[in-house]
Each structure stands twice: as structure tokens, then as C-alpha cells.
Scaffold this motif. Structure first.
Motif, PDB file in Angstrom:
ATOM      1  N   ILE A   1     -12.096 -77.830 -57.955  1.00 57.00           N
ATOM      2  CA  ILE A   1     -10.766 -77.221 -58.052  1.00 57.00           C
ATOM      3  C   ILE A   1     -10.652 -76.423 -59.349  1.00 57.00           C
ATOM      4  O   ILE A   1     -10.118 -75.305 -59.359  1.00 57.00           O
ATOM      5  N   PHE A   2     -11.172 -76.986 -60.452  1.00 58.42           N
ATOM      6  CA  PHE A   2     -11.163 -76.267 -61.723  1.00 58.42           C
ATOM      7  C   PHE A   2     -11.903 -74.932 -61.595  1.00 58.42           C
ATOM      8  O   PHE A   2     -11.416 -73.894 -62.046  1.00 58.42           O
ATOM      9  N   LEU A   3     -13.082 -74.965 -60.992  1.00 61.74           N
ATOM     10  CA  LEU A   3     -13.867 -73.747 -60.843  1.00 61.74           C
ATOM     11  C   LEU A   3     -13.155 -72.735 -59.952  1.00 61.74           C
ATOM     12  O   LEU A   3     -13.161 -71.529 -60.233  1.00 61.74           O
ATOM     13  N   ASN A   4     -12.535 -73.212 -58.889  1.00 56.37           N
ATOM     14  CA  ASN A   4     -11.799 -72.337 -57.992  1.00 56.37           C
ATOM     15  C   ASN A   4     -10.633 -71.668 -58.724  1.00 56.37           C
ATOM     16  O   ASN A   4     -10.400 -70.467 -58.578  1.00 56.37           O
ATOM     17  N   CYS A   5      -9.906 -72.444 -59.516  1.00 53.39           N
ATOM     18  CA  CYS A   5      -8.790 -71.898 -60.296  1.00 53.39           C
ATOM     19  C   CYS A   5      -9.287 -70.851 -61.290  1.00 53.39           C
ATOM     20  O   CYS A   5      -8.652 -69.810 -61.478  1.00 53.39           O
ATOM     21  N   LYS A   6     -10.400 -71.144 -61.907  1.00 50.59           N
ATOM     22  CA  LYS A   6     -10.959 -70.221 -62.892  1.00 50.59           C
ATOM     23  C   LYS A   6     -11.299 -68.888 -62.235  1.00 50.59           C
ATOM     24  O   LYS A   6     -10.979 -67.827 -62.782  1.00 50.59           O
ATOM     25  N   CYS A   7     -11.916 -68.929 -61.067  1.00 51.45           N
ATOM     26  CA  CYS A   7     -12.269 -67.702 -60.346  1.00 51.45           C
ATOM     27  C   CYS A   7     -11.012 -66.946 -59.901  1.00 51.45           C
ATOM     28  O   CYS A   7     -10.933 -65.721 -60.040  1.00 51.45           O
ATOM     29  N   MET A   8     -10.048 -67.666 -59.362  1.00 54.86           N
ATOM     30  CA  MET A   8      -8.813 -67.026 -58.923  1.00 54.86           C
ATOM     31  C   MET A   8      -8.110 -66.365 -60.099  1.00 54.86           C
ATOM     32  O   MET A   8      -7.614 -65.238 -59.986  1.00 54.86           O
TER      33      MET A   8
END
Length: 124
Positions: free
Chosen positions: A46-53
Motif C-alpha cells: 500500500i505504501f508503494l502504491n501510494c508513493k507511485c500514485m
């Protein structure tokens, strides 16, 4: 329109991370460290997804402020969790040292033919 939906998705994920930090704190307080570790590992994606978004979204100043506010809340919760764990580690380390010293003294005074006349350094 697309950015607005992506921003809503980002905020939902940030809220999920924020709620997860609270759950992890409760697990730590209940000394359920295995579940806390499992949850921490599950949150990495989730952290990585947020970072990309966050990297590719073009946010308005209002959206940017809202996102930064919730990020600051998440950081504060995570720091509280880290501080709780750090204090716990220090307490365990201190208890372990006390136990080791006590065991060393007990072993020194236990009568045993093999260790007769041995010297114990209690300052360690």
C-alpha cells in the motif's frame, strides 16, 4: 475527473494506512508481535502504491494540503509505534542483563567440584 477519482483512491489508501498504524499500536500494546509484523509487511504494498500514485498525480493546492495533513498524521502514529517498541527493547535488554548477572552469581556460589576456586567478575 480522472485525477479526482485517483485522489479519492489515494486518500482511501492513506486512511487505510492510518487505521493500520492504530491497529499495529494495539497489537504492540497487547504484545501480539507476530500479528503486528504480518500487518506491517502487508502494508508495504500500500505504501508503494501510494508513493507511485502521488508521484504521477497532479494535485491542486487544496488536495496537496489534505494529502500532506494525513501523511503527517501517519508519520506521527508510526513514530509513536517506533518509540513504544524502542522503550520495550530497552526494558527487555535491561531485564536480560539483570538476569544474566544474577545467573552468574548463582553459578559462582553453587557448589560444584569442577568450579571450585573460580573467580567471578560481577562488573560485566
Amino acid at each position: 475527473m480522472q485525477d479526482e477519482k485517483q485522489f479519492e483512491q489515494l486518500m482511501l489508501q492513506y486512511n487505510q494506512l492510518k487505521n493500520g498504524a492504530g491497529d499495529i499500536r494495539r497489537m504492540i500494546e497487547n504484545e501480539d508481535f507476530d500479528s503486528a509484523m504480518t500487518m506491517i509487511k502487508a502494508r508495504e504494498e500500500i505504501f508503494l502504491n501510494c508513493k507511485c500514485m502521488r508521484r504521477y498525480l497532479e494535485l491542486t493546492p487544496v488536495q496537496e494540503k489534505e494529502a500532506n495533513t494525513i501523511l503527517d498524521e501517519i508519520r506521527a502514529l508510526e513514530m509513536e509505534n517506533i518509540n513504544i517498541l524502542t522503550k520495550g527493547i530497552a526494558e527487555v535488554r535491561k531485564a536480560l542483563q539483570t538476569t544474566q548477572k544474577t545467573e552468574k552469581i548463582h553459578n559462582a556460589y553453587a557448589y560444584n567440584e569442577n568450579s571450585k576456586g573460580s573467580i567471578v567478575n560481577v562488573e560485566e
